[in-house]
Design an enzyme around this catalytic site. Structure first.
Site, PDB file in Angstrom:
ATOM      1  N   PHE A 133       0.847  -1.197   0.000  1.00 55.21           N
ATOM      2  CA  PHE A 133       0.000   0.000   0.000  1.00 55.21           C
ATOM      3  C   PHE A 133       0.887   1.252   0.000  1.00 55.21           C
ATOM      4  O   PHE A 133       1.820   1.349   0.796  1.00 55.21           O
ATOM      5  CB  PHE A 133      -0.889  -0.021   1.243  1.00 55.21           C
ATOM      6  N   ASP A 202       1.468  -5.153   8.591  1.00 60.29           N
ATOM      7  CA  ASP A 202       0.290  -4.294   8.511  1.00 60.29           C
ATOM      8  C   ASP A 202      -0.929  -5.210   8.338  1.00 60.29           C
ATOM      9  O   ASP A 202      -1.024  -5.933   7.339  1.00 60.29           O
ATOM     10  CB  ASP A 202       0.427  -3.316   7.339  1.00 60.29           C
ATOM     11  N   TYR A 227     -11.160   1.070  10.463  1.00 60.44           N
ATOM     12  CA  TYR A 227     -12.398   1.393   9.730  1.00 60.44           C
ATOM     13  C   TYR A 227     -12.746   0.412   8.626  1.00 60.44           C
ATOM     14  O   TYR A 227     -13.703   0.600   7.910  1.00 60.44           O
ATOM     15  CB  TYR A 227     -12.343   2.826   9.162  1.00 60.44           C
ATOM     16  N   LYS A 228     -11.947  -0.658   8.482  1.00 61.97           N
ATOM     17  CA  LYS A 228     -12.256  -1.640   7.436  1.00 61.97           C
ATOM     18  C   LYS A 228     -13.110  -2.755   8.052  1.00 61.97           C
ATOM     19  O   LYS A 228     -14.256  -2.518   8.386  1.00 61.97           O
ATOM     20  CB  LYS A 228     -10.959  -2.121   6.804  1.00 61.97           C
ATOM     21  N   ARG A 385     -12.650  -4.170  -7.547  1.00 62.58           N
ATOM     22  CA  ARG A 385     -12.402  -4.812  -6.268  1.00 62.58           C
ATOM     23  C   ARG A 385     -13.713  -4.994  -5.495  1.00 62.58           C
ATOM     24  O   ARG A 385     -14.505  -4.053  -5.401  1.00 62.58           O
ATOM     25  CB  ARG A 385     -11.434  -3.925  -5.474  1.00 62.58           C
TER      26      ARG A 385
HETATM   27  C1  LIG Z   1      -6.236   1.158   4.729  1.00 62.26           C
HETATM   28  C2  LIG Z   1      -4.758   1.017   4.833  1.00 62.26           C
HETATM   29  C3  LIG Z   1      -3.989   2.005   5.437  1.00 62.26           C
HETATM   30  C4  LIG Z   1      -4.664   3.250   5.908  1.00 62.26           C
HETATM   31  O1  LIG Z   1      -3.813   4.093   6.552  1.00 62.26           O
HETATM   32  P1  LIG Z   1      -4.387   5.425   7.217  1.00 62.26           P
HETATM   33  O2  LIG Z   1      -3.232   5.954   7.925  1.00 62.26           O
HETATM   34  O3  LIG Z   1      -5.552   5.035   8.067  1.00 62.26           O
HETATM   35  O4  LIG Z   1      -4.876   6.310   6.108  1.00 62.26           O
HETATM   36  C5  LIG Z   1      -2.628   1.802   5.563  1.00 62.26           C
HETATM   37  N1  LIG Z   1      -2.049   0.676   5.100  1.00 62.26           N
HETATM   38  C6  LIG Z   1      -2.769  -0.296   4.490  1.00 62.26           C
HETATM   39  C7  LIG Z   1      -2.105  -1.520   3.982  1.00 62.26           C
HETATM   40  C8  LIG Z   1      -4.137  -0.146   4.344  1.00 62.26           C
HETATM   41  O5  LIG Z   1      -4.852  -1.092   3.738  1.00 62.26           O
END
Ligand SMILES: *Cc1c(COP(=O)(O)O)cnc(C)c1O
Length: 426
Positions: A133, A202, A227-228, A385
């Protein structure tokens, strides 16, 4: 081919079905909307709004500052952290809710290189996957730049070969945000340790969706998103975990994480000049937690705790695999000419989402599908997705979603100009 009737029957025997009633989906259902984007933003639990009203009107409005003690605000981040810990294989007191995932990555990278750097200062590289990401990579690159490290990126299949004596930290996202590919945490952690490196995992697309065994797999550090699949609401605070052997060593050596703020101090209300880190994971707190958001996150996490009486995370995983398999089978039967599977076919290497690629029409097809009431999302350059949240996604939703997708493709309506304009958030 599986019929709609078959799907309705599978819903009728779904042991997780009672949990769907805990989500505020009535209006969505009344409008015929199907939500397959819980991997990006989880749905709203019914209990969240009354809880937020109570926090705002009662605890804040009437209780005012006293609520830090009387309503338990000061321990809320640790309390919700413990509940998340149970979902990812951490023990009580090891995981905190704090900040955002991005910020937590910075903190654990700092802790990781402090420890590795003490034992083997010649290790100056952070290794990650090219398709990780972007925020994780931006943060790691920034960290590396500021601390004289180098960020080394390789393809997923070359990670183990790249683990040499220059690597300090292997930083990976357990389930890839685009493809849904799930790494083998145990194998990669062992390989990293054999090579003398630490691991940072992560869990943004894992927590609440797939079983994770941080402690059993001997991981070093982990972060993840609220939030997921945890259904904490937009911008919900994230979480951070460190193996207790590392926090114990940090305690002994009085090492800090790089964003040492006052609430991560051993005695914040002494207001002393010297920074003395709080013991254990508490040192990873930086500033004041967002109590309203944290209360909302607790509502989402509590639903996952309630799933324990219906089989817990294993039942969630089982249903996720079944939903995904049904989706793949139906799309490949009905849309095979246009769409190619990007996610792994093998469930053991796939998270709780399924992606298909279309060479040119990805964004427009997703928009046309949204116009038909199926909410998925698009990830550049060519990926459609679809996320499956076993707490509220039904088999019949999967059937209906593919039916509408097949309609969008068969009619070619996605080519319409009205589906071309890109919004800020895709
Ligand atoms: C959703 C997600 C994030 C989100 O990071 P924020 O700091 O909350 O914006 C980070 N890393 C991964 C792999 C994600 O899927």
């Amino acid at each position: 081919m599986l019929t709609r009737e078959d799907c309705l029957q599978r819903d009728a025997i779904d042991r997780l079905a009672p949990l769907r009633l805990e989500f505020a989906l009535d209006e969505l259902d009344a409008r015929g909307l199907i939500y397959l984007d819980g991997n990006s933003l989880g749905a709203l639990p019914r209990r969240t709004l009354p809880r937020i009203c109570e926090v705002v009107q009662g605890e804040w409005g009437r209780g005012l500052i006293g609520s830090w003690n009387t309503a338990g605000w000061i321990t809320l981040a640790a309390r919700v952290g413990d509940k998340i810990g149970r979902l990812v294989g951490a023990d009580t007191g090891e995981l905190m809710v704090a900040d955002s995932t991005s910020i937590n990555i910075y903190k654990v990278l700092g802790a990781g290189v402090t420890i590795v750097g003490h034992d083997s200062p010649a290790r100056r590289r952070i290794l990650s996957e090219r398709l990780n990401f972007p925020s994780d990579l931006y943060i790691a690159e920034t960290f590396a730049r500021e601390h004289g490290f180098e960020l080394t990126l390789v393809d997923a299949e070359n990670l183990i070969a790249a683990l040499d004596d220059r690597i300090a930290v292997l930083m990976l996202t357990h389930v890839n945000y685009r493809t849904g590919y799930m790494h083998d945490m145990q194998t990669l952690t062992r390989a990293a340790h054999d090579a003398g490196a630490m691991t940072v995992w992560d869990l943004s697309h894992s927590a609440g969706a797939v079983p994770v065994a941080l402690k059993a797999h001997d991981a070093d550090f982990a972060v993840g998103c609220g939030y997921k699949y945890l259904n904490g609401g937009p911008g919900a605070p994230a979480f951070v975990w460190a193996h207790p052997r590392h926090t114990a060593r940090m305690d002994r050596e009085r090492w800090r994480q790089p964003l040492a703020g006052w609430l991560g101090h051993a005695a914040p209300f002494d207001f002393v000049e010297d920074y003395r880190p709080a013991p254990g994971i508490a040192r990873f707190t930086c500033g004041t937690p967002p109590i309203i958001s944290l209360a909302a996150l607790e509502c989402g996490v509590d639903l996952l705790a309630e799933a324990e009486k219906y089989g817990g995370i294993d039942a969630i995983r089982q249903k996720s695999i079944e939903l995904s398999n049904v989706f793949i089978e139906l799309v490949e039967t009905r849309c095979a000419k246009e769409l190619a599977l990007v996610s792994p076919r093998e469930p053991s290497t796939r998270g709780s989402q399924v992606c298909f690629a279309h060479p040119t029409g990805g964004y427009r097809i997703v928009q046309a599908l949204i116009a038909r009431g199926v909410i998925g999302d698009f990830r550049a350059p060519d990926i459609l997705r679809f996320g499956f949240t076993p707490l509220y996604t039904r088999f019949v939703d999967v059937w209906d979603a593919v039916d509408r997708l097949a309609g969008v493709l068969a009619t070619g309506e996605w080519r319409d100009a009205r589906f071309a304009g890109r919004a800020a958030v895709t």
